[in-house]
Scaffold this motif. Structure first.
Motif, PDB file in Angstrom:
ATOM      1  N   ARG A   3       0.833  -1.213   0.000  1.00 19.58           N
ATOM      2  CA  ARG A   3       0.000   0.000   0.000  1.00 19.58           C
ATOM      3  C   ARG A   3       0.863   1.257   0.000  1.00 19.58           C
ATOM      4  N   THR A   4       1.992   1.194   0.685  1.00 20.29           N
ATOM      5  CA  THR A   4       2.899   2.335   0.731  1.00 20.29           C
ATOM      6  C   THR A   4       3.627   2.517  -0.590  1.00 20.29           C
ATOM      7  N   ALA A   5       3.975   1.401  -1.226  1.00 25.16           N
ATOM      8  CA  ALA A   5       4.774   1.455  -2.457  1.00 25.16           C
ATOM      9  C   ALA A   5       3.969   1.857  -3.692  1.00 25.16           C
ATOM     10  N   LEU A   6       2.637   1.803  -3.608  1.00 27.40           N
ATOM     11  CA  LEU A   6       1.802   2.116  -4.769  1.00 27.40           C
ATOM     12  C   LEU A   6       0.795   3.222  -4.425  1.00 27.40           C
ATOM     13  N   PRO A   7       1.280   4.424  -4.143  1.00 22.17           N
ATOM     14  CA  PRO A   7       0.370   5.490  -3.687  1.00 22.17           C
ATOM     15  C   PRO A   7      -0.585   6.004  -4.751  1.00 22.17           C
ATOM     16  N   GLY A   8      -0.252   5.817  -6.029  1.00 21.63           N
ATOM     17  CA  GLY A   8      -1.115   6.364  -7.072  1.00 21.63           C
ATOM     18  C   GLY A   8      -2.223   5.435  -7.527  1.00 21.63           C
ATOM     19  N   TRP A   9      -2.342   4.280  -6.876  1.00 26.30           N
ATOM     20  CA  TRP A   9      -3.328   3.294  -7.282  1.00 26.30           C
ATOM     21  C   TRP A   9      -4.530   3.324  -6.348  1.00 26.30           C
ATOM     22  N   THR A  10      -5.709   2.980  -6.894  1.00 24.98           N
ATOM     23  CA  THR A  10      -6.955   2.970  -6.121  1.00 24.98           C
ATOM     24  C   THR A  10      -7.328   1.536  -5.772  1.00 24.98           C
ATOM     25  N   ILE A  40      -6.173  -3.561  -7.357  1.00 28.00           N
ATOM     26  CA  ILE A  40      -6.009  -2.110  -7.494  1.00 28.00           C
ATOM     27  C   ILE A  40      -6.146  -1.692  -8.953  1.00 28.00           C
ATOM     28  N   ARG A  41      -6.392  -0.408  -9.151  1.00 26.52           N
ATOM     29  CA  ARG A  41      -6.522   0.113 -10.513  1.00 26.52           C
ATOM     30  C   ARG A  41      -5.831   1.467 -10.618  1.00 26.52           C
ATOM     31  N   ARG A  42      -5.463   1.789 -11.840  1.00 28.80           N
ATOM     32  CA  ARG A  42      -4.895   3.112 -12.108  1.00 28.80           C
ATOM     33  C   ARG A  42      -5.395   3.583 -13.448  1.00 28.80           C
ATOM     34  N   ASP A  43      -5.950   4.762 -13.481  1.00 32.10           N
ATOM     35  CA  ASP A  43      -6.529   5.313 -14.697  1.00 32.10           C
ATOM     36  C   ASP A  43      -5.467   5.406 -15.790  1.00 32.10           C
ATOM     37  N   GLY A  44      -5.833   4.988 -16.995  1.00 33.14           N
ATOM     38  CA  GLY A  44      -4.919   5.050 -18.124  1.00 33.14           C
ATOM     39  C   GLY A  44      -4.086   3.804 -18.311  1.00 33.14           C
ATOM     40  N   VAL A  45      -4.278   2.805 -17.451  1.00 34.73           N
ATOM     41  CA  VAL A  45      -3.527   1.552 -17.546  1.00 34.73           C
ATOM     42  C   VAL A  45      -4.387   0.488 -18.198  1.00 34.73           C
ATOM     43  N   ASP A  46      -3.789  -0.334 -19.031  1.00 36.67           N
ATOM     44  CA  ASP A  46      -4.452  -1.514 -19.573  1.00 36.67           C
ATOM     45  C   ASP A  46      -3.785  -2.730 -18.940  1.00 36.67           C
ATOM     46  N   ILE A  87       6.205  -3.046 -11.607  1.00 31.91           N
ATOM     47  CA  ILE A  87       4.821  -2.825 -12.041  1.00 31.91           C
ATOM     48  C   ILE A  87       4.512  -1.339 -12.113  1.00 31.91           C
ATOM     49  N   ASP A  88       4.908  -0.603 -11.080  1.00 26.66           N
ATOM     50  CA  ASP A  88       4.617   0.841 -11.049  1.00 26.66           C
ATOM     51  C   ASP A  88       5.335   1.569 -12.171  1.00 26.66           C
ATOM     52  N   ALA A  89       6.581   1.180 -12.446  1.00 26.41           N
ATOM     53  CA  ALA A  89       7.338   1.823 -13.526  1.00 26.41           C
ATOM     54  C   ALA A  89       6.714   1.530 -14.880  1.00 26.41           C
ATOM     55  N   ALA A  90       6.273   0.288 -15.094  1.00 26.48           N
ATOM     56  CA  ALA A  90       5.650  -0.068 -16.372  1.00 26.48           C
ATOM     57  C   ALA A  90       4.321   0.648 -16.548  1.00 26.48           C
ATOM     58  N   ALA A  91       3.572   0.817 -15.446  1.00 22.88           N
ATOM     59  CA  ALA A  91       2.305   1.539 -15.529  1.00 22.88           C
ATOM     60  C   ALA A  91       2.544   2.994 -15.867  1.00 22.88           C
ATOM     61  N   ALA A  92       3.560   3.593 -15.254  1.00 20.15           N
ATOM     62  CA  ALA A  92       3.884   4.991 -15.550  1.00 20.15           C
ATOM     63  C   ALA A  92       4.299   5.158 -17.009  1.00 20.15           C
ATOM     64  N   ALA A  93       5.074   4.211 -17.523  1.00 24.22           N
ATOM     65  CA  ALA A  93       5.488   4.272 -18.934  1.00 24.22           C
ATOM     66  C   ALA A  93       4.275   4.151 -19.851  1.00 24.22           C
ATOM     67  N   GLN A  94       3.357   3.290 -19.490  1.00 21.70           N
ATOM     68  CA  GLN A  94       2.157   3.091 -20.302  1.00 21.70           C
ATOM     69  C   GLN A  94       1.304   4.355 -20.317  1.00 21.70           C
ATOM     70  N   ARG A  95       1.274   5.053 -19.191  1.00 20.36           N
ATOM     71  CA  ARG A  95       0.465   6.278 -19.089  1.00 20.36           C
ATOM     72  C   ARG A  95       1.208   7.488 -19.648  1.00 20.36           C
ATOM     73  N   GLY A  96       2.502   7.307 -19.998  1.00 20.87           N
ATOM     74  CA  GLY A  96       3.284   8.413 -20.534  1.00 20.87           C
ATOM     75  C   GLY A  96       3.757   9.382 -19.498  1.00 20.87           C
ATOM     76  N   THR A  97       3.889   8.903 -18.233  1.00 19.30           N
ATOM     77  CA  THR A  97       4.312   9.802 -17.154  1.00 19.30           C
ATOM     78  C   THR A  97       5.658   9.423 -16.589  1.00 19.30           C
ATOM     79  N   ALA A  98       6.348   8.448 -17.204  1.00 17.51           N
ATOM     80  CA  ALA A  98       7.637   8.003 -16.686  1.00 17.51           C
ATOM     81  C   ALA A  98       8.701   9.085 -16.853  1.00 17.51           C
TER      82      ALA A  98
END
Length: 372
Positions: free
Chosen positions: A269-276, A291-297, A361-372
């Motif tokens: 929970r601490t390591a993934l603050p941007g996820w719901t 968990i989910r994050r907007d903009g992730v597939d 996982i968090d890094a790949a999600a950020a790359a997918q969302r274009g925020t890396a």
């Protein structure tokens, strides 16, 4: 190539070394049929009964019978269809929950084609059933109420004890799918309980159905009359022994497993603050993090992070291309459902490998969302 970090404990768990060791003799020279009367058969039968006692002890329910089955799906089918076959003529309603496992939903749907009425209770945005709605639909027409203890996709813990009491007051039988909760949260009193070995560090291919004293159901499988005539077929002593050993470990490791999972949950929970979080934050088993994050597939994310084994939901429905029926029942639209992942961890997950997996996982999600 090193093995991926395994974070899919809801799909299956690593086989405990102790369970493997318990199985090995029955895969070699001790190959007797446990239903034979000779010495080898009696030895195999003794091993089966030792295992049965261990599973019963871990389940910690008073009295009753415990039948070994080929898995939890078979146990659930046996319970639902067997109880329906003995239901009184005026009781043709089966009540379950929209977020149940397919073994329950599909069995209830099949019974709906056989003259029964299948009623699905909805859930709120946290994934929990309304007890008021349950009281409204569980009545004198109801024969069976089937509710999962811990949801396999989102980890929420349903108010099973209260629902069982409502069913009992209406004269209906209560079936608890305790596959994900067995050994992790207390299993409340029920009329029938389904469990599985491979979700608790035992082997695949074996489960069990516990049936309370006084409950009579019809057999689903006919043949040699094994398992008190309710589940014909030759039992596999190796699988039974593995299940028994794994069940014994549940009792021995209970406090340690609980503390370890709580520690891993806090880390995640601490390591993934941007996820719901999907599902209730309090009424849940902490070894399941959906968990989910907007903009992730999620499908693309799973493909991208090859050094971590995780999922988008139930293994039974993977590859179907359809959004999770559990997440849709919570009110998530298809976009948010497809942006959701499930991380499952437990006894053999280390802090170090979990932290490494979460970072990937968090890094790949950020790359997918274009925020890396």
């Amino acid at each position: 190539m090193s093995a991926p970090v395994y974070l899919d404990y809801q799909a299956t768990t690593p086989l405990a070394p102790e369970a493997r060791a318990a199985m090995l003799p029955w895969l070699g020279e001790a190959f007797g049929n446990p239903h034979s009367a000779h010495r080898m058969g009696r030895a195999a039968r003794a091993a089966v009964e030792v295992a049965r006692d261990a599973v019963r002890a871990a389940l910690a329910l008073p009295g009753g019978r415990l039948l070994f089955t080929g898995g939890a799906t078979e146990a659930i089918n046996t319970a639902l269809k067997g109880a329906a076959a003995t239901a009184a003529p005026g009781r043709r309603r089966i009540v379950t929950v929209a977020t149940e496992h397919a073994a329950v939903l599909d069995s209830a749907g099949w019974l709906g084609s056989q003259g029964f009425e299948a009623v699905l209770l909805g859930v709120d945005a946290a994934g929990l059933v309304s007890l008021d709605e349950a009281r409204r639909v569980i009545d004198e027409r109801t024969s069976i109420v089937a509710v999962m203890l811990v949801n396999n996709e989102i980890g929420v813990v349903q108010p099973v004890a209260e629902l069982a009491a409502i069913a009992r007051a209406a004269g209906a039988l209560f079936l608890c799918d305790a596959v994900q909760g067995f050994g992790r949260v207390p299993v409340p009193a029920a009329d029938m309980v389904a469990i599985s070995a491979h979700k608790v560090h035992g082997p695949k291919g074996i489960g069990a159905l516990w049936i309370a004293d006084g409950v009579e159901i019809a057999p689903l499988i006919h043949g040699g009359g094994q398992e008190e005539g309710l589940r014909s077929g030759t039992l596999a002593p190796a699988l039974c022994a593995g299940f028994g050993a794994a069940a014994g470990l549940l009792r021995d490791h209970a406090a340690r497993d609980h503390a370890h999972v709580a520690e891993l949950w806090a880390l995640a929970r601490t390591a993934l603050p941007g996820w719901t979080l999907n599902g209730d934050a309090e009424r849940r088993y902490h070894g399941n993090l959906n968990i989910r994050r907007d903009g992730v597939d999620s499908a693309r994310l799973i493909s991208a992070v090859r050094d971590v084994a995780f999922s988008a939901g139930s293994a039974c429905a993977s590859g179907s291309g359809r959004p999770s029926h559990v997440l849709r029942a919570l009110g998530l639209d298809d976009r948010l459902a497809r942006a959701s992942i499930r991380l499952g961890f437990g006894r053999y997950t280390t802090r170090e490998e979990l932290a490494r997996a979460l970072a990937l996982i968090d890094a790949a999600a950020a790359a997918q969302r274009g925020t890396a």
